[in-house]
Design a protein around this motif. Structure first.
Motif, PDB file in Angstrom:
ATOM      1  N   ARG A  16       0.641  -0.790   0.365  1.00  0.00           N
ATOM      2  CA  ARG A  16       0.197   0.310   0.017  1.00  0.00           C
ATOM      3  C   ARG A  16       0.969   1.179   0.153  1.00  0.00           C
ATOM      4  N   ASN A  17       2.076   0.929   0.705  1.00  0.00           N
ATOM      5  CA  ASN A  17       2.816   2.581   0.671  1.00  0.00           C
ATOM      6  C   ASN A  17       3.452   2.539  -0.102  1.00  0.00           C
ATOM      7  N   ALA A  18       3.679   1.607  -1.287  1.00  0.00           N
ATOM      8  CA  ALA A  18       4.523   1.835  -2.563  1.00  0.00           C
ATOM      9  C   ALA A  18       3.845   2.063  -3.773  1.00  0.00           C
ATOM     10  N   VAL A  19       2.216   1.866  -3.732  1.00  0.00           N
ATOM     11  CA  VAL A  19       1.720   1.899  -4.672  1.00  0.00           C
ATOM     12  C   VAL A  19       1.309   3.291  -4.458  1.00  0.00           C
ATOM     13  N   GLN A  20       1.010   3.991  -3.034  1.00  0.00           N
ATOM     14  CA  GLN A  20       0.602   5.928  -2.859  1.00  0.00           C
ATOM     15  C   GLN A  20       1.592   6.075  -3.505  1.00  0.00           C
ATOM     16  N   ARG A  21       3.009   5.858  -2.751  1.00  0.00           N
ATOM     17  CA  ARG A  21       4.279   6.776  -3.116  1.00  0.00           C
ATOM     18  C   ARG A  21       4.068   6.849  -4.669  1.00  0.00           C
ATOM     19  N   ALA A  22       4.171   5.524  -4.840  1.00  0.00           N
ATOM     20  CA  ALA A  22       4.679   5.766  -7.107  1.00  0.00           C
ATOM     21  C   ALA A  22       3.479   6.879  -7.609  1.00  0.00           C
ATOM     22  N   MET A  23       2.086   6.892  -6.689  1.00  0.00           N
ATOM     23  CA  MET A  23       1.277   8.004  -7.421  1.00  0.00           C
ATOM     24  C   MET A  23       1.725   8.895  -7.134  1.00  0.00           C
ATOM     25  N   LYS A  24       2.165   9.505  -6.377  1.00  0.00           N
ATOM     26  CA  LYS A  24       2.202  10.411  -5.687  1.00  0.00           C
ATOM     27  C   LYS A  24       3.747  10.927  -6.700  1.00  0.00           C
ATOM     28  N   ASP A  25       4.453  10.346  -7.178  1.00  0.00           N
ATOM     29  CA  ASP A  25       6.335  10.248  -7.405  1.00  0.00           C
ATOM     30  C   ASP A  25       5.496  10.540  -9.052  1.00  0.00           C
ATOM     31  N   LEU A  26       4.618   9.599  -9.518  1.00  0.00           N
ATOM     32  CA  LEU A  26       3.984   9.559 -11.137  1.00  0.00           C
ATOM     33  C   LEU A  26       3.590  10.867 -11.452  1.00  0.00           C
ATOM     34  N   ASN A  27       3.292  11.816 -10.488  1.00  0.00           N
ATOM     35  CA  ASN A  27       2.999  12.994 -10.549  1.00  0.00           C
ATOM     36  C   ASN A  27       1.845  13.256 -11.632  1.00  0.00           C
ATOM     37  N   GLY A  28       0.449  12.571 -11.908  1.00  0.00           N
ATOM     38  CA  GLY A  28      -0.926  12.644 -12.562  1.00  0.00           C
ATOM     39  C   GLY A  28      -0.005  11.775 -13.571  1.00  0.00           C
ATOM     40  N   ARG A  29       0.996  11.059 -14.037  1.00  0.00           N
ATOM     41  CA  ARG A  29       0.980  10.146 -15.201  1.00  0.00           C
ATOM     42  C   ARG A  29      -0.038   8.747 -14.641  1.00  0.00           C
ATOM     43  N   VAL A  30      -0.871   8.202 -14.063  1.00  0.00           N
ATOM     44  CA  VAL A  30      -1.305   7.371 -13.780  1.00  0.00           C
ATOM     45  C   VAL A  30      -2.276   7.904 -12.204  1.00  0.00           C
ATOM     46  N   ARG A  31      -3.076   7.316 -12.706  1.00  0.00           N
ATOM     47  CA  ARG A  31      -4.873   7.507 -11.756  1.00  0.00           C
ATOM     48  C   ARG A  31      -5.445   6.564 -11.126  1.00  0.00           C
ATOM     49  N   LYS A  32      -5.821   6.841  -9.442  1.00  0.00           N
ATOM     50  CA  LYS A  32      -6.375   5.733  -9.357  1.00  0.00           C
ATOM     51  C   LYS A  32      -7.904   5.330  -9.770  1.00  0.00           C
ATOM     52  N   ARG A  33      -7.811   4.282 -10.321  1.00  0.00           N
ATOM     53  CA  ARG A  33      -9.487   4.184 -10.388  1.00  0.00           C
ATOM     54  C   ARG A  33      -9.957   3.140  -9.205  1.00  0.00           C
ATOM     55  N   TRP A  34      -9.091   1.999  -9.299  1.00  0.00           N
ATOM     56  CA  TRP A  34     -10.337   1.787  -8.445  1.00  0.00           C
ATOM     57  C   TRP A  34      -9.343   0.759  -7.228  1.00  0.00           C
ATOM     58  N   ILE A  35      -9.584   0.420  -6.309  1.00  0.00           N
ATOM     59  CA  ILE A  35      -8.892   0.313  -4.712  1.00  0.00           C
ATOM     60  C   ILE A  35     -10.134  -0.355  -4.067  1.00  0.00           C
ATOM     61  N   TRP A  36      -9.785  -1.888  -3.782  1.00  0.00           N
ATOM     62  CA  TRP A  36     -11.060  -2.447  -3.198  1.00  0.00           C
ATOM     63  C   TRP A  36     -10.157  -3.471  -2.035  1.00  0.00           C
ATOM     64  N   ARG A  37     -10.218  -3.265  -1.100  1.00  0.00           N
ATOM     65  CA  ARG A  37      -9.190  -4.513   0.070  1.00  0.00           C
ATOM     66  C   ARG A  37      -8.013  -5.050  -0.771  1.00  0.00           C
ATOM     67  N   THR A  38      -7.862  -5.682  -1.234  1.00  0.00           N
ATOM     68  CA  THR A  38      -6.412  -6.379  -1.531  1.00  0.00           C
ATOM     69  C   THR A  38      -6.040  -6.212  -2.565  1.00  0.00           C
ATOM     70  N   GLN A  39      -6.652  -5.460  -3.918  1.00  0.00           N
ATOM     71  CA  GLN A  39      -6.534  -5.362  -4.810  1.00  0.00           C
ATOM     72  C   GLN A  39      -6.219  -3.861  -5.611  1.00  0.00           C
ATOM     73  N   PHE A  40      -5.588  -2.940  -6.131  1.00  0.00           N
ATOM     74  CA  PHE A  40      -6.113  -2.301  -6.998  1.00  0.00           C
ATOM     75  C   PHE A  40      -5.445  -1.746  -8.325  1.00  0.00           C
ATOM     76  N   LEU A  41      -5.925  -0.629  -8.429  1.00  0.00           N
ATOM     77  CA  LEU A  41      -6.461  -0.593 -10.629  1.00  0.00           C
ATOM     78  C   LEU A  41      -5.787   0.725 -10.534  1.00  0.00           C
ATOM     79  N   LEU A  42      -4.330   0.984 -11.107  1.00  0.00           N
ATOM     80  CA  LEU A  42      -4.545   2.243 -11.658  1.00  0.00           C
ATOM     81  C   LEU A  42      -4.790   2.588 -13.418  1.00  0.00           C
ATOM     82  N   GLU A  43      -5.040   3.608 -13.720  1.00  0.00           N
ATOM     83  CA  GLU A  43      -4.699   4.187 -15.234  1.00  0.00           C
ATOM     84  C   GLU A  43      -3.895   5.217 -15.277  1.00  0.00           C
ATOM     85  N   VAL A  44      -3.464   4.350 -16.846  1.00  0.00           N
ATOM     86  CA  VAL A  44      -1.846   5.637 -17.318  1.00  0.00           C
ATOM     87  C   VAL A  44      -2.647   6.523 -18.246  1.00  0.00           C
ATOM     88  N   VAL A  45      -2.380   7.280 -17.763  1.00  0.00           N
ATOM     89  CA  VAL A  45      -2.766   8.451 -18.050  1.00  0.00           C
ATOM     90  C   VAL A  45      -2.161   9.928 -19.375  1.00  0.00           C
TER      91      VAL A  45
END
Length: 173
Positions: free
Chosen positions: A144-173
């Protein structure tokens, strides 16, 4: 009911929920795409991805320290997907020159925070715009920490589409 029975029932329920979450995410993926899986282990999730999304090509990356690549190849032989099996670490894979552009990628590799972070960062470079990065074990603090840090560092190049319990889904924009 013994405590052991309760644990077994709890585990069965957990894995059934996890399988359901994965299926929901996979149903959002493009059909007949080019996909990547990091952290394949026995190949059961790769088989599930093939059956749900029918990718034209799938790259599987795992160091398989116990020689599981042949077992995975046997499991997936006969399914209608071109397979590219790489017996290597994800860092070595991303350091190679022959990486295709993927429509989506599923990350379930090393769960340490640093490696999970590198996997998300490297994957984002090789997934097409409008493509997806999916992953498992978001309920693990390091992941979770890694995904959140990567989303921040990718600075808008990915966006969170869906997070549910054990799975995450990011969209590359």
């Amino acid at each position: 009911m013994s405590s052991r029975s309760g644990v077994v029932i709890g585990l069965k329920r957990f894995f059934a929920i996890k399988q359901y979450e994965r299926r929901l995410m996979l149903q959002m993926m493009p059909l007949r795409g080019q996909c990547l899986e990091i952290g394949v282990e026995y190949g059961m999730h790769a088989e599930h991805m093939i059956r749900v999304t029918h990718p034209k090509a799938m790259t599987l990356v795992d160091p398989w320290p116990n020689g599981g690549a042949e077992q995975v190849k046997t499991l997936l032989t006969g399914l209608p997907t071109e397979l590219d099996i790489r017996v290597t670490t994800s860092d070595e894979f991303f350091g190679s020159d022959d990486i295709p552009v993927f429509d989506y990628a599923y990350i379930d590799g090393d769960h340490s925070e640093e490696q999970a972070y590198r996997d998300v960062m490297n994957t984002a470079k090789h997934v097409r715009q409008g493509g997806f990065i999916l992953g498992d074990d978001y309920d693990w603090p390091d992941v979770r920490n890694a995904v959140q840090r990567a989303m921040k560092d990718l600075n808008g190049r990915v966006r969170k589409r869906w997070i549910w319990r054990t799975q995450f889904l990011l969209e590359v924009v």
